[in-house]
Design a protein around this motif. Structure first.
Motif, PDB file in Angstrom:
ATOM      1  N   TYR A 273       8.343  -1.379  12.794  1.00  0.00           N
ATOM      2  CA  TYR A 273       9.445  -0.422  12.620  1.00  0.00           C
ATOM      3  C   TYR A 273      10.443  -0.877  11.559  1.00  0.00           C
ATOM      4  CZ  TYR A 273       7.665   2.755  16.079  1.00  0.00           C
ATOM      5  OH  TYR A 273       6.873   3.674  16.722  1.00  0.00           O
ATOM      6  N   GLN A 274      10.511  -2.194  11.300  1.00  0.00           N
ATOM      7  CA  GLN A 274      11.331  -2.656  10.162  1.00  0.00           C
ATOM      8  C   GLN A 274      10.784  -2.056   8.869  1.00  0.00           C
ATOM      9  OE1 GLN A 274      11.210  -6.919  10.284  1.00  0.00           O
ATOM     10  NE2 GLN A 274      12.930  -7.075  11.715  1.00  0.00           N
ATOM     11  N   ILE A 275       9.451  -2.128   8.714  1.00  0.00           N
ATOM     12  CA  ILE A 275       8.813  -1.594   7.502  1.00  0.00           C
ATOM     13  C   ILE A 275       9.025  -0.080   7.430  1.00  0.00           C
ATOM     14  CG2 ILE A 275       6.602  -1.251   6.317  1.00  0.00           C
ATOM     15  CD1 ILE A 275       5.681  -3.903   7.771  1.00  0.00           C
ATOM     16  N   ALA A 276       8.795   0.598   8.550  1.00  0.00           N
ATOM     17  CA  ALA A 276       8.917   2.062   8.568  1.00  0.00           C
ATOM     18  C   ALA A 276      10.332   2.491   8.206  1.00  0.00           C
ATOM     19  CB  ALA A 276       8.522   2.595   9.945  1.00  0.00           C
ATOM     20  N   ARG A 277      11.327   1.810   8.774  1.00  0.00           N
ATOM     21  CA  ARG A 277      12.727   2.177   8.483  1.00  0.00           C
ATOM     22  C   ARG A 277      13.068   1.943   7.017  1.00  0.00           C
ATOM     23  NH1 ARG A 277      13.915   0.313  13.720  1.00  0.00           N
ATOM     24  NH2 ARG A 277      14.159  -1.802  12.957  1.00  0.00           N
ATOM     25  N   ARG A 278      12.614   0.767   6.506  1.00  0.00           N
ATOM     26  CA  ARG A 278      12.944   0.416   5.128  1.00  0.00           C
ATOM     27  C   ARG A 278      12.419   1.462   4.147  1.00  0.00           C
ATOM     28  NH1 ARG A 278      10.343  -4.776   4.419  1.00  0.00           N
ATOM     29  NH2 ARG A 278      11.774  -5.492   6.037  1.00  0.00           N
ATOM     30  N   HIS A 279      11.263   2.060   4.477  1.00  0.00           N
ATOM     31  CA  HIS A 279      10.632   3.008   3.527  1.00  0.00           C
ATOM     32  C   HIS A 279      10.718   4.450   4.012  1.00  0.00           C
ATOM     33  CE1 HIS A 279       9.031  -0.279   1.058  1.00  0.00           C
ATOM     34  NE2 HIS A 279       8.921  -0.921   2.203  1.00  0.00           N
ATOM     35  N   HIS A 280      11.510   4.707   5.050  1.00  0.00           N
ATOM     36  CA  HIS A 280      11.699   6.063   5.577  1.00  0.00           C
ATOM     37  C   HIS A 280      10.368   6.728   5.925  1.00  0.00           C
ATOM     38  CE1 HIS A 280      15.837   5.507   4.449  1.00  0.00           C
ATOM     39  NE2 HIS A 280      15.422   5.127   3.256  1.00  0.00           N
ATOM     40  N   LEU A 281       9.529   6.009   6.642  1.00  0.00           N
ATOM     41  CA  LEU A 281       8.216   6.539   7.029  1.00  0.00           C
ATOM     42  C   LEU A 281       8.192   6.853   8.520  1.00  0.00           C
ATOM     43  CD1 LEU A 281       5.932   4.017   5.111  1.00  0.00           C
ATOM     44  CD2 LEU A 281       6.636   6.311   4.384  1.00  0.00           C
ATOM     45  N   ARG A 282       7.470   7.896   8.876  1.00  0.00           N
ATOM     46  CA  ARG A 282       7.204   8.156  10.293  1.00  0.00           C
ATOM     47  C   ARG A 282       6.113   7.201  10.765  1.00  0.00           C
ATOM     48  NH1 ARG A 282       8.981  13.093  12.543  1.00  0.00           N
ATOM     49  NH2 ARG A 282       8.525  11.998  14.479  1.00  0.00           N
ATOM     50  N   VAL A 283       6.049   6.987  12.074  1.00  0.00           N
ATOM     51  CA  VAL A 283       4.990   6.180  12.677  1.00  0.00           C
ATOM     52  C   VAL A 283       4.304   7.014  13.743  1.00  0.00           C
ATOM     53  CG1 VAL A 283       4.430   4.121  14.044  1.00  0.00           C
ATOM     54  CG2 VAL A 283       6.194   3.997  12.260  1.00  0.00           C
ATOM     55  N   VAL A 284       2.980   7.069  13.688  1.00  0.00           N
ATOM     56  CA  VAL A 284       2.201   7.614  14.796  1.00  0.00           C
ATOM     57  C   VAL A 284       1.448   6.426  15.381  1.00  0.00           C
ATOM     58  CG1 VAL A 284       0.367   9.173  15.518  1.00  0.00           C
ATOM     59  CG2 VAL A 284       1.975   9.885  13.724  1.00  0.00           C
TER      60      VAL A 284
ATOM     61  N   ALA B 210       0.821  -1.222   0.000  1.00  0.00           N
ATOM     62  CA  ALA B 210       0.000   0.000   0.000  1.00  0.00           C
ATOM     63  C   ALA B 210       0.856   1.274   0.000  1.00  0.00           C
ATOM     64  CB  ALA B 210      -0.923  -0.003   1.212  1.00  0.00           C
ATOM     65  N   ILE B 211       2.171   1.115   0.095  1.00  0.00           N
ATOM     66  CA  ILE B 211       3.059   2.289   0.135  1.00  0.00           C
ATOM     67  C   ILE B 211       3.222   2.863  -1.274  1.00  0.00           C
ATOM     68  CG2 ILE B 211       5.444   3.044   0.609  1.00  0.00           C
ATOM     69  CD1 ILE B 211       5.519   0.950   2.869  1.00  0.00           C
ATOM     70  N   THR B 212       3.103   4.189  -1.380  1.00  0.00           N
ATOM     71  CA  THR B 212       3.310   4.888  -2.658  1.00  0.00           C
ATOM     72  C   THR B 212       4.321   6.015  -2.400  1.00  0.00           C
ATOM     73  OG1 THR B 212       1.735   6.704  -2.404  1.00  0.00           O
ATOM     74  CG2 THR B 212       0.807   4.579  -3.085  1.00  0.00           C
ATOM     75  N   PRO B 213       4.737   6.720  -3.468  1.00  0.00           N
ATOM     76  CA  PRO B 213       5.660   7.851  -3.239  1.00  0.00           C
ATOM     77  C   PRO B 213       5.057   8.934  -2.345  1.00  0.00           C
ATOM     78  CG  PRO B 213       5.621   7.226  -5.560  1.00  0.00           C
ATOM     79  CD  PRO B 213       4.527   6.450  -4.900  1.00  0.00           C
ATOM     80  N   ARG B 214       3.710   8.927  -2.187  1.00  0.00           N
ATOM     81  CA  ARG B 214       3.068   9.958  -1.356  1.00  0.00           C
ATOM     82  C   ARG B 214       2.934   9.547   0.106  1.00  0.00           C
ATOM     83  NH1 ARG B 214      -1.623  12.974  -4.446  1.00  0.00           N
ATOM     84  NH2 ARG B 214      -0.315  13.837  -6.073  1.00  0.00           N
ATOM     85  N   THR B 215       3.227   8.294   0.421  1.00  0.00           N
ATOM     86  CA  THR B 215       3.066   7.834   1.802  1.00  0.00           C
ATOM     87  C   THR B 215       4.050   8.553   2.716  1.00  0.00           C
ATOM     88  OG1 THR B 215       2.519   5.653   0.915  1.00  0.00           O
ATOM     89  CG2 THR B 215       2.959   5.787   3.284  1.00  0.00           C
ATOM     90  N   LYS B 216       3.501   9.132   3.790  1.00  0.00           N
ATOM     91  CA  LYS B 216       4.356   9.863   4.735  1.00  0.00           C
ATOM     92  C   LYS B 216       4.488   9.122   6.067  1.00  0.00           C
ATOM     93  CE  LYS B 216       6.070  14.136   3.929  1.00  0.00           C
ATOM     94  NZ  LYS B 216       5.259  15.339   3.853  1.00  0.00           N
ATOM     95  N   ALA B 217       3.409   8.416   6.465  1.00  0.00           N
ATOM     96  CA  ALA B 217       3.403   7.837   7.815  1.00  0.00           C
ATOM     97  C   ALA B 217       2.517   6.605   7.868  1.00  0.00           C
ATOM     98  CB  ALA B 217       2.915   8.872   8.825  1.00  0.00           C
ATOM     99  N   ILE B 218       2.763   5.793   8.900  1.00  0.00           N
ATOM    100  CA  ILE B 218       1.892   4.652   9.220  1.00  0.00           C
ATOM    101  C   ILE B 218       1.230   4.978  10.553  1.00  0.00           C
ATOM    102  CG2 ILE B 218       1.742   2.142   9.511  1.00  0.00           C
ATOM    103  CD1 ILE B 218       4.514   1.902   8.250  1.00  0.00           C
TER     104      ILE B 218
END
Ligand SMILES: *Cc1c(COP(=O)(O)O)cnc(C)c1O
Length: 374
Positions: free
Chosen positions: A140-151, A116-124
């Motif tokens: 956090y593995q997923i977040a780190r791999r795609h440089h996403l913030r997590v709330v 579901a990640i696209t170039p517009r994804t900013k956060a999970i």
């Protein structure tokens, strides 16, 4: 027989007296009680910076703003939550992208996030539904791999643990709610754990009209902040509740265990994951076997009510609300969430309940469901 609600807050006399003292003190909005509550929350949650707000929703919105989420951005979240979760994304002008839930945990299916990640994804924006923590390591593995913030929407998981550590003690931004139904309450209220203390100043601006007080006694405003500060009245309730949250959660675990012991397996309800290490048992939810029953969920709830038992529904799938259908979501997109949305019921569970109350709920369920099984 007295009515047994599905939840009820436990406020002790010491807290009531403390609130009366605050009311008499001459200072009732944000002040010394808020400061003390924030310090105690930080100590309980492992020492990171914690800031309070007037609701869990405000904590989510400010968290997304701190991540720089705005128009044109996408945030990946779950369709099974209180609607505040997805609404907070809309409120900051961004687009919620739903990912189906895992049927066993009822939390976002981590295996489906990357698709579901696209170039517009900013956060999970994951939710610990009913207080069962999402698998933080995989998250956090997923977040780190795609440089996403997590709330982390930890509105329901105050005091829950992940591999021994309290939710809020680690990770990215963690939003908590103190709504009356949560494991600890301030009436209405919330908090945000900040991994970077340097975000504290911006947080305070977003919480209260963007105001910064200057050394010369004047003020400056450079951000259009909202109005989401907590009152000292509410903070004093929170101080009384925080002192008891561990005992509350231990009692909830005990009651949940009793449900597992007493619920009749022949009724074919799908039970929650029997986790007694991590979850804070915010809710005890079962899925009704509607395909094998001659009654609807509404009829089940009405018949339990006739037996003086309150049943909750947490929650209908968010993407099927009119607001989200208008945005293009429809039936069939997230089958697990839709099944939970149709079949879930919340049984009474709160610290002041007795083991006999649990037995009464189980007996009532058997008397309603057994004659209705095909
Ligand atoms: C309660 C809740 C919220 C919102 O908290 P409020 O304090 O009611 O604004 C957000 N997400 C989840 C999962 C909740 O349960």
């Amino acid at each position: 027989m007295t009515f047994l609600p599905f939840t009820r807050p436990s406020i002790d006399e010491d807290t009531i007296a403390g609130v009366a003292d605050v009311l008499r003190s001459g200072w009732i909005t944000s002040g010394p009680q808020v400061k003390a509550f924030e310090e105690q929350l930080s100590a309980y949650l492992g020492g990171r910076t914690v800031k309070t707000v007037s609701s869990g929703t405000a904590a989510l919105e400010i968290a997304l703003q701190l991540c720089g989420v705005g128009p044109g951005d996408e945030v990946i979240t779950t369709p099974i939550s209180w609607v505040a979760t997805a609404n907070s994304v809309l409120h900051v002008g961004a687009t919620p992208v739903f990912v189906d839930v895992d049927i066993a945990t009822r939390n976002i299916d981590l295996g489906k996030i990357e698709a579901a990640i696209t170039p517009r994804t900013k956060a999970i924006l994951p939710v610990d539904l009913a207080g069962l923590p999402v698998d933080r390591e995989r998250l956090y593995q997923i977040a780190r791999r795609h440089h996403l913030r997590v709330v982390e929407d930890a509105a329901q998981s105050m005091g829950a643990r992940y591999r021994g550590q309290r939710v809020g003690a680690f990770g990215d931004l963690v939003a908590i709610s103190f709504h009356a139904n949560k494991n600890m309450t301030t009436g209405e209220g919330g908090a945000l754990v900040l991994p970077d203390p340097a975000d504290g100043t911006m947080f305070e601006k977003l919480r209260l009209q963007g105001v910064v007080r200057l050394a010369d006694g004047t003020m400056e405003v450079d951000v259009a902040g909202g109005k989401a500060n907590l009152t000292d009245i509410a903070a004093r309730i929170g101080i009384g509740q925080l002192a008891r949250v561990e005992a509350f959660n231990a009692r909830r675990r005990e009651l949940a265990r009793h449900y597992f012991a007493c619920l009749d397996q022949d009724l074919r309800c799908a039970l929650p994951l029997a986790d007694f290490a991590d979850t804070n048992w915010h809710m005890f939810q079962v899925l009704l076997p509607l395909g094998e029953l001659t009654l609807s969920r509404g009829e089940f709830i009405a018949q339990m009510r006739e037996r003086e038992i309150g049943i909750g529904v947490h929650y209908p799938a968010i993407h099927l609300y009119a607001l989200y259908r208008q945005r293009g979501f429809c039936e069939g997109q997230f089958p697990n969430a839709e099944r939970i949305g149709r079949e879930t019921v919340t049984l009474p569970l709160f610290p002041a309940m007795s083991l006999e109350d649990v037995e009464r709920v189980c007996e009532a369920m058997a008397s309603v469901l057994r004659p209705a099984l095909r």
